[in-house]
Scaffold this motif. Structure first.
Motif, PDB file in Angstrom:
ATOM      1  N   CYS A   1       0.872  -1.169   0.000  1.00  0.00           N
ATOM      2  CA  CYS A   1       0.000   0.000   0.000  1.00  0.00           C
ATOM      3  C   CYS A   1       0.912   1.222   0.000  1.00  0.00           C
ATOM      4  N   VAL A   2       0.999   1.881  -1.138  1.00  0.00           N
ATOM      5  CA  VAL A   2       1.886   3.030  -1.284  1.00  0.00           C
ATOM      6  C   VAL A   2       1.068   4.311  -1.166  1.00  0.00           C
ATOM      7  N   ALA A   3       1.550   5.231  -0.325  1.00  0.00           N
ATOM      8  CA  ALA A   3       0.845   6.487  -0.105  1.00  0.00           C
ATOM      9  C   ALA A   3       1.592   7.638  -0.759  1.00  0.00           C
ATOM     10  N   SER A   4       0.840   8.591  -1.228  1.00  0.00           N
ATOM     11  CA  SER A   4       1.452   9.798  -1.781  1.00  0.00           C
ATOM     12  C   SER A   4       1.710  10.790  -0.663  1.00  0.00           C
ATOM     13  N   GLY A   5       2.759  11.577  -0.785  1.00  0.00           N
ATOM     14  CA  GLY A   5       2.977  12.660   0.167  1.00  0.00           C
ATOM     15  C   GLY A   5       3.761  12.261   1.392  1.00  0.00           C
ATOM     16  N   PRO A   6       4.376  13.235   2.054  1.00  0.00           N
ATOM     17  CA  PRO A   6       5.257  12.969   3.201  1.00  0.00           C
ATOM     18  C   PRO A   6       4.518  12.795   4.514  1.00  0.00           C
ATOM     19  N   ILE A   7       3.190  12.886   4.521  1.00  0.00           N
ATOM     20  CA  ILE A   7       2.457  12.826   5.777  1.00  0.00           C
ATOM     21  C   ILE A   7       2.041  11.410   6.148  1.00  0.00           C
ATOM     22  N   PHE A   8       2.505  10.433   5.366  1.00  0.00           N
ATOM     23  CA  PHE A   8       2.150   9.031   5.608  1.00  0.00           C
ATOM     24  C   PHE A   8       2.465   8.638   7.047  1.00  0.00           C
ATOM     25  N   LYS A   9       3.554   9.157   7.585  1.00  0.00           N
ATOM     26  CA  LYS A   9       4.008   8.751   8.917  1.00  0.00           C
ATOM     27  C   LYS A   9       3.039   9.154  10.033  1.00  0.00           C
ATOM     28  N   TYR A  10       2.083   9.999   9.746  1.00  0.00           N
ATOM     29  CA  TYR A  10       1.114  10.422  10.751  1.00  0.00           C
ATOM     30  C   TYR A  10      -0.170   9.591  10.723  1.00  0.00           C
ATOM     31  N   TYR A  11      -0.235   8.642   9.799  1.00  0.00           N
ATOM     32  CA  TYR A  11      -1.457   7.876   9.597  1.00  0.00           C
ATOM     33  C   TYR A  11      -1.286   6.427  10.041  1.00  0.00           C
TER      34      TYR A  11
ATOM     35  N   ASN B   1       8.002   3.793   6.891  1.00  0.00           N
ATOM     36  CA  ASN B   1       7.606   5.195   6.722  1.00  0.00           C
ATOM     37  C   ASN B   1       8.551   5.941   5.778  1.00  0.00           C
ATOM     38  N   ALA B   2       9.787   5.494   5.672  1.00  0.00           N
ATOM     39  CA  ALA B   2      10.723   6.146   4.748  1.00  0.00           C
ATOM     40  C   ALA B   2      10.312   5.928   3.295  1.00  0.00           C
ATOM     41  N   LYS B   3       9.566   4.852   3.033  1.00  0.00           N
ATOM     42  CA  LYS B   3       9.108   4.550   1.679  1.00  0.00           C
ATOM     43  C   LYS B   3       7.623   4.843   1.486  1.00  0.00           C
ATOM     44  N   ASN B   4       6.975   5.414   2.506  1.00  0.00           N
ATOM     45  CA  ASN B   4       5.541   5.708   2.423  1.00  0.00           C
ATOM     46  C   ASN B   4       4.739   4.463   2.057  1.00  0.00           C
ATOM     47  N   THR B   5       5.125   3.335   2.609  1.00  0.00           N
ATOM     48  CA  THR B   5       4.521   2.071   2.197  1.00  0.00           C
ATOM     49  C   THR B   5       4.173   1.206   3.403  1.00  0.00           C
ATOM     50  N   ALA B   6       3.003   0.586   3.333  1.00  0.00           N
ATOM     51  CA  ALA B   6       2.607  -0.440   4.291  1.00  0.00           C
ATOM     52  C   ALA B   6       2.483  -1.759   3.541  1.00  0.00           C
ATOM     53  N   TYR B   7       2.653  -2.833   4.296  1.00  0.00           N
ATOM     54  CA  TYR B   7       2.638  -4.161   3.698  1.00  0.00           C
ATOM     55  C   TYR B   7       1.703  -5.067   4.479  1.00  0.00           C
ATOM     56  N   LEU B   8       1.204  -6.064   3.771  1.00  0.00           N
ATOM     57  CA  LEU B   8       0.486  -7.148   4.428  1.00  0.00           C
ATOM     58  C   LEU B   8       0.989  -8.446   3.816  1.00  0.00           C
ATOM     59  N   GLN B   9       1.717  -9.216   4.628  1.00  0.00           N
ATOM     60  CA  GLN B   9       2.210 -10.521   4.201  1.00  0.00           C
ATOM     61  C   GLN B   9       1.139 -11.553   4.477  1.00  0.00           C
ATOM     62  N   LEU B  10       0.739 -12.271   3.441  1.00  0.00           N
ATOM     63  CA  LEU B  10      -0.316 -13.271   3.544  1.00  0.00           C
ATOM     64  C   LEU B  10       0.311 -14.649   3.372  1.00  0.00           C
ATOM     65  N   ASN B  11       0.288 -15.454   4.411  1.00  0.00           N
ATOM     66  CA  ASN B  11       0.844 -16.807   4.358  1.00  0.00           C
ATOM     67  C   ASN B  11      -0.242 -17.839   4.604  1.00  0.00           C
ATOM     68  N   ASN B  12       0.031 -19.063   4.164  1.00  0.00           N
ATOM     69  CA  ASN B  12      -0.906 -20.174   4.371  1.00  0.00           C
ATOM     70  C   ASN B  12      -2.316 -19.776   3.945  1.00  0.00           C
ATOM     71  N   LEU B  13      -2.411 -19.278   2.739  1.00  0.00           N
ATOM     72  CA  LEU B  13      -3.693 -18.779   2.264  1.00  0.00           C
ATOM     73  C   LEU B  13      -4.704 -19.899   2.068  1.00  0.00           C
ATOM     74  N   LYS B  14      -5.953 -19.536   2.306  1.00  0.00           N
ATOM     75  CA  LYS B  14      -7.063 -20.480   2.200  1.00  0.00           C
ATOM     76  C   LYS B  14      -8.084 -19.942   1.206  1.00  0.00           C
ATOM     77  N   PRO B  15      -8.907 -20.818   0.629  1.00  0.00           N
ATOM     78  CA  PRO B  15      -9.931 -20.316  -0.296  1.00  0.00           C
ATOM     79  C   PRO B  15     -10.822 -19.244   0.336  1.00  0.00           C
ATOM     80  N   GLY B  16     -11.057 -19.329   1.624  1.00  0.00           N
ATOM     81  CA  GLY B  16     -11.867 -18.335   2.322  1.00  0.00           C
ATOM     82  C   GLY B  16     -11.228 -16.965   2.409  1.00  0.00           C
ATOM     83  N   ASP B  17      -9.957 -16.857   2.039  1.00  0.00           N
ATOM     84  CA  ASP B  17      -9.280 -15.555   2.019  1.00  0.00           C
ATOM     85  C   ASP B  17      -9.529 -14.807   0.712  1.00  0.00           C
ATOM     86  N   THR B  18     -10.189 -15.445  -0.231  1.00  0.00           N
ATOM     87  CA  THR B  18     -10.479 -14.797  -1.507  1.00  0.00           C
ATOM     88  C   THR B  18     -11.350 -13.567  -1.289  1.00  0.00           C
TER      89      THR B  18
END
Length: 126
Positions: free
Chosen positions: A22-32, A74-91
């Motif tokens: 999840c990439v955010a525009s602008g330098p204010i990402f660190k406040y969110y 925060n230096a890259k204005n990016t959040a991540y979500l690592q999804l492991n052991n995925l199941k059909p119900g995660d669709t």
């Protein structure tokens, strides 16, 4: 204008992994704080994880705890979500959202979030 763009979704077999960004525009990402939500066809959008603006605090829904990991750079204005052991119900379509909050607060409700991305599709199927 503050914008969020998700990426990293796709088709994966059960038991597989994906990393959403999840990439955010602008330098204010660190406040969110950043939340990840998902919405499956015919279902309500549900919150699955969030991380405080400082990155200190995180939480997970019962449905993903132990399989998904949220993080942020925060230096890259990016959040991540690592999804492991995925199941059909995660669709679902996965969305990130941003909430202007105090550094350690974890917003839980959808109406606490100010900005939303367009979503990225995750399909788990053999």
């Amino acid at each position: 204008q503050f914008q969020l763009v998700e990426s990293g979704g796709g088709l994966v077999q059960p038991g597989g992994s994906l990393r959403l960004s999840c990439v955010a525009s602008g330098p204010i990402f660190k406040y969110y704080a950043i939340g990840w939500f998902r919405q499956a066809p015919g279902k309500e959008r549900e919150g699955i994880s969030c991380i405080s603006s400082s990155g200190t605090n995180t939480n997970y829904s019962d449905s993903v705890a132990g399989r998904f990991t949220i993080s942020r750079d925060n230096a890259k204005n990016t959040a991540y979500l690592q999804l492991n052991n995925l199941k059909p119900g995660d669709t679902a379509v996965y969305y990130c959202a941003a909430s202007l909050t105090d550094s350690d607060y974890l917003p839980q409700r959808r109406d606490e979030y100010d900005y939303w991305g367009q979503g990225t599709q995750v399909t788990v199927s053999s």
